[in-house]
Design a protein around this motif. Structure first.
Motif, PDB file in Angstrom:
ATOM      1  N   GLY A 157      -5.794  -2.998   0.293  1.00 11.57           N
ATOM      2  CA  GLY A 157      -5.115  -1.800   1.049  1.00 11.57           C
ATOM      3  C   GLY A 157      -6.156  -1.361   2.244  1.00 11.57           C
ATOM      4  O   GLY A 157      -7.273  -2.107   2.470  1.00 11.57           O
ATOM      5  N   GLY A 158      -6.056  -0.203   2.328  1.00  6.47           N
ATOM      6  CA  GLY A 158      -6.905   0.526   3.311  1.00  6.47           C
ATOM      7  C   GLY A 158      -8.270   0.307   3.232  1.00  6.47           C
ATOM      8  O   GLY A 158      -9.050   0.327   4.392  1.00  6.47           O
ATOM      9  N   LEU A 159      -9.082   0.080   1.819  1.00  7.74           N
ATOM     10  CA  LEU A 159     -10.541   0.217   1.701  1.00  7.74           C
ATOM     11  C   LEU A 159     -11.160  -0.764   2.410  1.00  7.74           C
ATOM     12  O   LEU A 159     -12.348  -0.702   3.220  1.00  7.74           O
ATOM     13  CB  LEU A 159     -10.575   0.141   0.403  1.00  7.74           C
ATOM     14  CG  LEU A 159     -12.049  -0.150  -0.118  1.00  7.74           C
ATOM     15  CD1 LEU A 159     -12.918   0.954   0.273  1.00  7.74           C
ATOM     16  CD2 LEU A 159     -12.326  -0.452  -1.656  1.00  7.74           C
ATOM     17  N   ILE A 219       9.469  -9.367   0.819  1.00  6.03           N
ATOM     18  CA  ILE A 219       8.539  -9.146  -0.127  1.00  6.03           C
ATOM     19  C   ILE A 219       7.244  -9.776  -0.081  1.00  6.03           C
ATOM     20  O   ILE A 219       7.375 -10.976  -0.025  1.00  6.03           O
ATOM     21  CB  ILE A 219       9.249  -9.176  -1.492  1.00  6.03           C
ATOM     22  CG1 ILE A 219      10.428  -8.221  -1.608  1.00  6.03           C
ATOM     23  CG2 ILE A 219       8.181  -8.814  -2.750  1.00  6.03           C
ATOM     24  CD1 ILE A 219      10.319  -6.836  -1.500  1.00  6.03           C
ATOM     25  N   GLY A 220       6.099  -9.334  -0.079  1.00  4.78           N
ATOM     26  CA  GLY A 220       4.879  -9.949  -0.257  1.00  4.78           C
ATOM     27  C   GLY A 220       3.870  -9.348   1.017  1.00  4.78           C
ATOM     28  O   GLY A 220       4.067  -8.264   1.347  1.00  4.78           O
ATOM     29  N   TYR A 221       2.859  -9.958   1.072  1.00  3.13           N
ATOM     30  CA  TYR A 221       1.655  -9.513   2.092  1.00  3.13           C
ATOM     31  C   TYR A 221       1.652 -10.408   3.302  1.00  3.13           C
ATOM     32  O   TYR A 221       1.607 -11.705   3.046  1.00  3.13           O
ATOM     33  CB  TYR A 221       0.521  -9.576   1.473  1.00  3.13           C
ATOM     34  CG  TYR A 221      -0.673  -8.876   2.258  1.00  3.13           C
ATOM     35  CD1 TYR A 221      -0.742  -7.475   2.063  1.00  3.13           C
ATOM     36  CD2 TYR A 221      -1.405  -9.644   3.127  1.00  3.13           C
ATOM     37  CE1 TYR A 221      -1.750  -6.832   2.815  1.00  3.13           C
ATOM     38  CE2 TYR A 221      -2.247  -8.777   3.936  1.00  3.13           C
ATOM     39  CZ  TYR A 221      -2.371  -7.358   3.963  1.00  3.13           C
ATOM     40  OH  TYR A 221      -3.532  -6.904   4.457  1.00  3.13           O
ATOM     41  N   THR A 269       4.115  -1.247   3.500  1.00  2.00           N
ATOM     42  CA  THR A 269       3.295  -0.399   2.653  1.00  2.00           C
ATOM     43  C   THR A 269       3.302  -1.455   1.227  1.00  2.00           C
ATOM     44  O   THR A 269       4.048  -2.167   1.055  1.00  2.00           O
ATOM     45  CB  THR A 269       4.124   0.913   2.708  1.00  2.00           C
ATOM     46  OG1 THR A 269       3.370   1.576   1.352  1.00  2.00           O
ATOM     47  CG2 THR A 269       5.315   0.676   1.910  1.00  2.00           C
ATOM     48  N   ARG A 270       2.300  -0.595   0.491  1.00  2.00           N
ATOM     49  CA  ARG A 270       2.448  -0.937  -1.030  1.00  2.00           C
ATOM     50  C   ARG A 270       3.656  -0.206  -1.699  1.00  2.00           C
ATOM     51  O   ARG A 270       3.964   0.787  -1.208  1.00  2.00           O
ATOM     52  CB  ARG A 270       1.363  -0.337  -1.744  1.00  2.00           C
ATOM     53  CG  ARG A 270      -0.130  -1.268  -1.448  1.00  2.00           C
ATOM     54  CD  ARG A 270      -1.296  -0.773  -2.175  1.00  2.00           C
ATOM     55  NE  ARG A 270      -1.571   0.403  -1.855  1.00  2.00           N
ATOM     56  CZ  ARG A 270      -1.579   1.678  -2.484  1.00  2.00           C
ATOM     57  NH1 ARG A 270      -1.505   1.652  -3.839  1.00  2.00           N
ATOM     58  NH2 ARG A 270      -2.263   2.695  -2.154  1.00  2.00           N
ATOM     59  N   LEU A 271       4.618  -0.982  -2.227  1.00  2.00           N
ATOM     60  CA  LEU A 271       5.780  -0.659  -2.713  1.00  2.00           C
ATOM     61  C   LEU A 271       5.645   0.350  -4.091  1.00  2.00           C
ATOM     62  O   LEU A 271       5.990  -0.284  -5.228  1.00  2.00           O
ATOM     63  CB  LEU A 271       6.768  -1.393  -3.028  1.00  2.00           C
ATOM     64  CG  LEU A 271       7.337  -2.253  -1.619  1.00  2.00           C
ATOM     65  CD1 LEU A 271       8.214  -3.265  -1.826  1.00  2.00           C
ATOM     66  CD2 LEU A 271       8.147  -1.258  -0.686  1.00  2.00           C
TER      67      LEU A 271
HETATM   68  P1  ADP Z   1      -3.306   2.088   1.130  1.00  2.00           P
HETATM   69  O1  ADP Z   1      -4.668   1.613   1.440  1.00  2.00           O
HETATM   70  O2  ADP Z   1      -2.934   3.265   0.343  1.00  2.00           O
HETATM   71  O3  ADP Z   1      -2.517   1.044   0.903  1.00  2.00           O
HETATM   72  P2  ADP Z   1      -3.412   2.185   4.117  1.00  2.00           P
HETATM   73  O4  ADP Z   1      -2.344   3.047   5.093  1.00  2.00           O
HETATM   74  O5  ADP Z   1      -4.640   3.299   4.122  1.00  2.00           O
HETATM   75  O6  ADP Z   1      -2.790   2.470   2.786  1.00  2.00           O
HETATM   76  O7  ADP Z   1      -3.638   0.937   4.348  1.00  2.00           O
HETATM   77  C1  ADP Z   1      -2.669   0.244   4.114  1.00  2.00           C
HETATM   78  C2  ADP Z   1      -3.103  -1.141   5.041  1.00  2.00           C
HETATM   79  O8  ADP Z   1      -2.633  -2.420   4.430  1.00  2.00           O
HETATM   80  C3  ADP Z   1      -2.662  -1.307   6.506  1.00  2.00           C
HETATM   81  O9  ADP Z   1      -3.459  -1.911   7.211  1.00  2.00           O
HETATM   82  C4  ADP Z   1      -1.397  -1.962   6.481  1.00  2.00           C
HETATM   83  O10 ADP Z   1      -0.804  -2.703   7.353  1.00  2.00           O
HETATM   84  C5  ADP Z   1      -1.441  -3.092   5.339  1.00  2.00           C
HETATM   85  N1  ADP Z   1      -0.518  -3.445   4.128  1.00  2.00           N
HETATM   86  C6  ADP Z   1       0.013  -2.865   3.320  1.00  2.00           C
HETATM   87  N2  ADP Z   1       1.072  -3.645   2.856  1.00  2.00           N
HETATM   88  C7  ADP Z   1       1.008  -4.882   3.400  1.00  2.00           C
HETATM   89  C8  ADP Z   1       1.798  -5.816   3.338  1.00  2.00           C
HETATM   90  N3  ADP Z   1       2.649  -5.958   2.584  1.00  2.00           N
HETATM   91  N4  ADP Z   1       1.719  -6.975   4.426  1.00  2.00           N
HETATM   92  C9  ADP Z   1       0.574  -6.738   5.216  1.00  2.00           C
HETATM   93  N5  ADP Z   1      -0.185  -5.528   5.600  1.00  2.00           N
HETATM   94  C10 ADP Z   1       0.360  -4.880   4.613  1.00  2.00           C
END
Ligand code: ADP
Length: 488
Positions: free
Chosen positions: A18-20, A360-362, A304-306
């Motif tokens: 995630g964002g970290l 669905i996925g990253y 986003t994370r779902l």
């Molecule tokens: P969090 O850290 O709470 O998940 P943030 O908005 O701070 O939310 O950061 C999310 C990061 O992760 C962003 O760079 C976003 O583009 C990325 N991200 C989240 N889900 C996906 C995904 N399924 N595929 C690609 N990037 C993702």
């Protein structure tokens, strides 16, 4: 000049959930540009050891996590930026399939308490120059609960560097039972309400809050929100007690990675001077994803994370409402998370393949393409410490539709009549995380979309926004100074 030991469990592009990861990389790169000597300490997950360049073993460190563990410290760097990384090679703890925190079955690793105590013990050793004598930090910068015991461990030493903790998401607190406290053989006096004890358990994050010289979080609004029961997740009391040492610093974004003028992932680059070209990304996306090829239909993106935090439990109903009520919108969704949300979205996409695309996925490349292709970007978060995607969206002229909370409130300026008039509006804000309020915000977006002149005005203003790491890094330097003063 400061020497910073930056302790984190994620670092882009080595390991990211995630964002970290983005923040760790963005901030340390910006600090380095300001001449700060930064070393990043991270668990040696397989993904990290696979990607780290020029690896060499620089030390063997023995630490006490209830039992003695000897680990290797591997030095290497991130090839893209040259950032120096110290990875803890401890295959027993870190070399596993699955994620950094969860197994493949999506349950917490049962030994998380020892795994992250190990990170904190190694951080303590390096902070005090016990094993590596040639380099000691002036600042130890701990991130999230994973690094949370570091400030507590350091508090037992008379002479120690200053410690700053950054809370990226207060909901994740590293809470474990008394048995784990005993297993780590932590000092019994730490089992106290004003120290580590937390409603009958103990918390790594609370340790950080209590023992750091300064605490930051990732936006000014979130820094205020977490002092309230609604957003405090039980930590509002302890945070309020320590609030003189708490400040919100807005995250920056890395415009080298997220910029439509130079983004290698997108079909057609564009800038605020050539916004017309943005639509080419939309047509390309529509073709690739099997959506109805109608450039005049507004496309709403979600990456986003779902999970509930992001308001994603409501997304299936929101989409259905826009489809049933025959709003002329299309959807581009990318994410992974809760199974029930994943399957509800997949079902909708099957039923309306020409209106709704769901992946669905990253997928890093898809995330960039959704930003470039979409007209609007929806973030209906229940809480949002900072959020990155709304800031990326601004740069891509993709107007964010966000809930008025945390970092979303600090980065998006609502298209109110007044803000439209004075030319500052960059997106749409709404108050409540509920289906009708979100659909109402979407209706406002569609109204803006129909008024081409207004749409252009907002897009231009959005693309002009500049949330770079440079300013945030400067703010962190000021905090480091205060932390050093607090440590005297
Ligand atoms: P969090 O850290 O709470 O998940 P943030 O908005 O701070 O939310 O950061 C999310 C990061 O992760 C962003 O760079 C976003 O583009 C990325 N991200 C989240 N889900 C996906 C995904 N399924 N595929 C690609 N990037 C993702």
């Amino acid at each position: 000049m400061d020497r910073v030991l930056f302790v984190t469990s994620e670092y882009y592009p080595l390991i990211k959930t995630g964002g970290l990861a983005d923040v760790s990389a963005g901030l340390t790169n910006a600090l380095r540009e300001k001449g700060v000597d930064v070393k990043v300490l991270i668990p040696g997950y397989p993904q990290v050891l696979d990607k780290l360049h020029n690896q060499r073993l620089i030390a063997k460190i023995t630490v006490d996590v209830g039992i003695l563990k000897t680990v290797e410290l591997i030095e290497g760097n991130v090839s893209e930026t040259g950032q120096l990384i110290w990875a803890i090679n401890c295959p027993e703890y870190f070399n596993r399939p699955g994620g950094p925190y969860l197994s493949e079955a999506k349950t917490d690793w049962p030994d998380n308490v020892q795994r992250f105590a190990l990170l904190c013990r190694v951080a303590e050793d390096l902070s005090l120059g016990k094993t590596l004598t040639h380099w000691t930090p002036t600042i130890v910068h701990c991130n999230d609960w994973h690094a949370g015991l570091t400030p507590a461990f350091l508090s037992t030493h008379k002479k120690r560097p200053a410690v700053v903790t950054t809370i990226h998401n207060l909901a994740y607190q590293g809470v474990f039972e008394y048995e784990a406290f005993e297993k780590l053989k932590l000092p019994s006096e730490w089992w106290s309400f004003d120290k580590l004890e937390f409603y009958g358990n103990f918390s790594f994050l609370k340790a950080s809050i209590v023992y750091s010289d300064f605490i930051t979080t990732v936006s000014p609004t979130y820094a205020k929100e977490i002092l309230t029961p609604e957003y405090g997740y039980g930590m509002d009391g302890v945070l309020s007690y320590h609030q003189k040492r708490l400040k919100g610093i807005l995250n920056g974004v890395d415009y080298n990675l997220w910029n439509p003028t130079s983004d290698p992932y997108i079909y057609q680059s564009y800038s605020h001077k050539s916004i017309d070209l943005k639509d080419k990304n939309k047509s390309e996306f529509q073709s690739n994803m099997g959506l109805n090829k109608a450039v005049s239909t507004p496309l709403v993106g979600v990456v986003t994370r779902l999970v509930d935090q992001k308001g994603m439990d409501l997304l299936p109903n929101i989409i259905l409402k826009t489809l049933e009520d025959k709003y002329g919108v299309q959807w581009a969704i990318l994410g992974s998370g809760e199974g029930f949300i994943e399957s509800a979205l997949t079902d909708i996409a099957k039923k309306y393949p020409d209106r709704v695309s769901v992946r669905i996925g990253y997928d890093e490349s898809m995330a960039h393409n959704i930003e470039a292709a979409s007209d609007f970007f929806l973030m209906p978060s229940r809480y949002e410490p900072c959020g990155l995607n709304q800031v990326y969206s601004l740069k891509y002229g993709t107007l964010p539709i966000v809930r008025n909370t945390g970092g979303l409130a600090d980065t998006v300026i609502d298209a109110s009549v007044g803000n439209i008039k004075n030319g500052t509006a960059t997106g749409i804000q709404f108050e409540h995380c509920e289906v009708n309020a979100i659909v109402g915000a979407l209706k406002r977006a569609l109204f803006i979309y129909k008024d081409k002149e207004l749409l252009l005005q907002l897009r231009r203003e959005a693309m002009k926004q500049w949330f770079s790491w440079d300013q945030s890094a400067q703010d962190y330097l000021s905090i480091y100074k205060i932390a050093c003063d607090n440590n005297r």
